[in-house]
Scaffold this motif. Sequence first.
Motif, PDB file in Angstrom:
ATOM      1  N   ARG A  95       0.832  -1.211   0.000  1.00  0.00           N
ATOM      2  CA  ARG A  95       0.000   0.000   0.000  1.00  0.00           C
ATOM      3  C   ARG A  95       0.864   1.257   0.000  1.00  0.00           C
ATOM      4  O   ARG A  95       0.545   2.247  -0.676  1.00  0.00           O
ATOM      5  CB  ARG A  95      -0.922   0.005   1.219  1.00  0.00           C
ATOM      6  N   GLY A  96       1.965   1.226   0.742  1.00  0.00           N
ATOM      7  CA  GLY A  96       2.838   2.392   0.814  1.00  0.00           C
ATOM      8  C   GLY A  96       3.492   2.713  -0.519  1.00  0.00           C
ATOM      9  O   GLY A  96       3.536   3.872  -0.941  1.00  0.00           O
ATOM     10  N   LEU A 141      14.134  -4.709   4.591  1.00  0.00           N
ATOM     11  CA  LEU A 141      13.998  -3.475   3.820  1.00  0.00           C
ATOM     12  C   LEU A 141      13.617  -2.339   4.754  1.00  0.00           C
ATOM     13  O   LEU A 141      12.858  -2.538   5.708  1.00  0.00           O
ATOM     14  CB  LEU A 141      12.931  -3.667   2.734  1.00  0.00           C
ATOM     15  N   LEU A 142      14.137  -1.138   4.473  1.00  0.00           N
ATOM     16  CA  LEU A 142      13.739   0.091   5.156  1.00  0.00           C
ATOM     17  C   LEU A 142      13.157   1.047   4.115  1.00  0.00           C
ATOM     18  O   LEU A 142      13.713   1.205   3.029  1.00  0.00           O
ATOM     19  CB  LEU A 142      14.934   0.755   5.844  1.00  0.00           C
ATOM     20  N   PHE A 143      12.065   1.695   4.466  1.00  0.00           N
ATOM     21  CA  PHE A 143      11.289   2.536   3.545  1.00  0.00           C
ATOM     22  C   PHE A 143      11.107   3.896   4.213  1.00  0.00           C
ATOM     23  O   PHE A 143      10.494   4.008   5.273  1.00  0.00           O
ATOM     24  CB  PHE A 143       9.947   1.833   3.314  1.00  0.00           C
ATOM     25  N   PHE A 144      11.709   4.951   3.625  1.00  0.00           N
ATOM     26  CA  PHE A 144      11.640   6.312   4.147  1.00  0.00           C
ATOM     27  C   PHE A 144      11.089   7.241   3.070  1.00  0.00           C
ATOM     28  O   PHE A 144      11.112   6.917   1.877  1.00  0.00           O
ATOM     29  CB  PHE A 144      13.042   6.838   4.505  1.00  0.00           C
ATOM     30  N   GLY A 145      10.679   8.424   3.483  1.00  0.00           N
ATOM     31  CA  GLY A 145      10.478   9.508   2.549  1.00  0.00           C
ATOM     32  C   GLY A 145      11.828  10.137   2.244  1.00  0.00           C
ATOM     33  O   GLY A 145      12.752  10.088   3.055  1.00  0.00           O
ATOM     34  N   GLU A 152      15.324  18.056  13.577  1.00  0.00           N
ATOM     35  CA  GLU A 152      14.388  18.612  12.585  1.00  0.00           C
ATOM     36  C   GLU A 152      12.981  18.041  12.747  1.00  0.00           C
ATOM     37  O   GLU A 152      12.137  18.214  11.879  1.00  0.00           O
ATOM     38  CB  GLU A 152      14.885  18.328  11.161  1.00  0.00           C
ATOM     39  N   GLY A 153      12.727  17.332  13.843  1.00  0.00           N
ATOM     40  CA  GLY A 153      11.425  16.718  14.064  1.00  0.00           C
ATOM     41  C   GLY A 153      11.478  15.214  13.863  1.00  0.00           C
ATOM     42  O   GLY A 153      12.543  14.629  13.634  1.00  0.00           O
ATOM     43  N   LEU A 154      10.329  14.567  13.936  1.00  0.00           N
ATOM     44  CA  LEU A 154      10.273  13.115  13.812  1.00  0.00           C
ATOM     45  C   LEU A 154      10.592  12.669  12.382  1.00  0.00           C
ATOM     46  O   LEU A 154      10.215  13.327  11.418  1.00  0.00           O
ATOM     47  CB  LEU A 154       8.879  12.607  14.187  1.00  0.00           C
ATOM     48  N   VAL A 155      11.295  11.523  12.291  1.00  0.00           N
ATOM     49  CA  VAL A 155      11.538  10.848  11.017  1.00  0.00           C
ATOM     50  C   VAL A 155      10.816   9.509  11.067  1.00  0.00           C
ATOM     51  O   VAL A 155      10.983   8.733  12.010  1.00  0.00           O
ATOM     52  CB  VAL A 155      13.049  10.648  10.773  1.00  0.00           C
ATOM     53  N   HIS A 156       9.978   9.256  10.064  1.00  0.00           N
ATOM     54  CA  HIS A 156       9.149   8.046  10.008  1.00  0.00           C
ATOM     55  C   HIS A 156       9.729   7.047   9.008  1.00  0.00           C
ATOM     56  O   HIS A 156      10.100   7.426   7.901  1.00  0.00           O
ATOM     57  CB  HIS A 156       7.720   8.393   9.565  1.00  0.00           C
ATOM     58  N   TRP A 160       5.017  12.696   2.965  1.00  0.00           N
ATOM     59  CA  TRP A 160       5.426  11.365   3.442  1.00  0.00           C
ATOM     60  C   TRP A 160       4.758  11.050   4.777  1.00  0.00           C
ATOM     61  O   TRP A 160       4.281   9.934   4.991  1.00  0.00           O
ATOM     62  CB  TRP A 160       6.951  11.317   3.556  1.00  0.00           C
ATOM     63  N   ARG A 161       4.720  12.011   5.659  1.00  0.00           N
ATOM     64  CA  ARG A 161       4.078  11.787   6.953  1.00  0.00           C
ATOM     65  C   ARG A 161       2.595  11.455   6.786  1.00  0.00           C
ATOM     66  O   ARG A 161       2.043  10.598   7.481  1.00  0.00           O
ATOM     67  CB  ARG A 161       4.269  13.012   7.857  1.00  0.00           C
ATOM     68  N   GLU A 162       1.956  12.140   5.858  1.00  0.00           N
ATOM     69  CA  GLU A 162       0.544  11.847   5.593  1.00  0.00           C
ATOM     70  C   GLU A 162       0.393  10.437   5.021  1.00  0.00           C
ATOM     71  O   GLU A 162      -0.547   9.717   5.387  1.00  0.00           O
ATOM     72  CB  GLU A 162      -0.021  12.878   4.616  1.00  0.00           C
ATOM     73  N   LEU A 163       1.305  10.052   4.150  1.00  0.00           N
ATOM     74  CA  LEU A 163       1.232   8.717   3.542  1.00  0.00           C
ATOM     75  C   LEU A 163       1.335   7.624   4.612  1.00  0.00           C
ATOM     76  O   LEU A 163       0.499   6.724   4.674  1.00  0.00           O
ATOM     77  CB  LEU A 163       2.333   8.566   2.501  1.00  0.00           C
ATOM     78  N   VAL A 164       2.375   7.700   5.458  1.00  0.00           N
ATOM     79  CA  VAL A 164       2.561   6.633   6.449  1.00  0.00           C
ATOM     80  C   VAL A 164       1.463   6.675   7.519  1.00  0.00           C
ATOM     81  O   VAL A 164       1.119   5.645   8.089  1.00  0.00           O
ATOM     82  CB  VAL A 164       3.961   6.687   7.091  1.00  0.00           C
ATOM     83  N   GLY A 165       0.906   7.870   7.733  1.00  0.00           N
ATOM     84  CA  GLY A 165      -0.178   7.958   8.698  1.00  0.00           C
ATOM     85  C   GLY A 165      -1.420   7.199   8.278  1.00  0.00           C
ATOM     86  O   GLY A 165      -2.261   6.865   9.121  1.00  0.00           O
TER      87      GLY A 165
END
Length: 347
Positions: free
Chosen positions: A240-241, A324-328, A307-311, A340-345
């Motif tokens: 989905r991501g 695997l690691l998946f980041f914005g 710089e704030g949270l990293v998801h 990216w934050r909206e996507l993972v949310g």
Amino acid sequence: MSVTADLQTATLADRWTQFKLDHPKTRIRDAARQFGSSEAALLATQCTGQADARVVRLTDDFQSQLKDVSGLGRVMALTRNDSVVHERKGPYLKTSFKGPMGLTLGEDIDLRLFMQHWQFGFAVDENGRRSLQYFAPDGEAVHKIYLTEDSSAAAYNELVARYRAPEQAAELATQPAPAAPTETPDADIDVEGFRAGWRALQDTHDFFGLLREFGVSRTQALRLGPPELVQRLDNQAIVRGLEAAAAAELSIMLFVASRGCIQIHTGPVQRLVTTGPWFNVLDPDFNLHLKLEDVADTWLVRKPTTEGLVHSVELYDAQGRNLLLFFGKRKPGIPEQEAWRELVGKL
């Protein structure tokens, strides 16, 4: 004749030659396991030392070789583990080392190199498909570099001649893979101290030092981490991501590691295809092949930074190994993308 029966009647070289004729579509990594051997040992059987040898053993001056790969031009870098294959096309640029640790920092080929795990190197010609292939002491692949239609064949030939090993032995002395470290029982972990340290992080890279400080394994950290910063997801979340990232044309980062290399794709993904058990990204310059049935655990992980949270979305197999690691897409010193934050949310 079965592989088991062959073991008693023929050399490894003979058995490997016959196996390729009988099973032309079986990949060498899978064949090595059927033989109870290793990928590097099978390649070594073809080191005849003759001018027309399909496989040439290279010296162990791997750092110099990787620096010289820039002269090949556009190539394809391949790093994999048992469940994920990461393939990225581009030139090798800005390759540097500090002791056994190395970096390749091009826009296309982006690698973290751990040279203490590099033991064997070969130049390989597979019916005209030429490559440089590197292996750990147990003979398992750590990284491969394939020529493309845009690569310099002359530069490749010069590199192979420069680093050709004096001895082209057909036998390889490998060592067993290191045993996985024993996990400390949860009851012996200072959980509150560990959670406090996690909440106080200022850089994502400090996370690994935190694990060492508290004697916590990677998956144990996810089980015991601050509840507000760690969330278990279902194992279809990666699909989905990636589909959401493709639809939004969002630039992302995908990390895949072998024992000796982490390979990173930064950019969008477009063509997503499921083939049997494999979920694939099939773009012109980037391919990813993920065996979904091997994913045992998926986590949404949040790490504090200045710089704030990293998801991140993190995938593990049943043995607790990271797949695997998946980041914005992000750069140090720049806040994470809100998209990216909206996507993972929504995962």
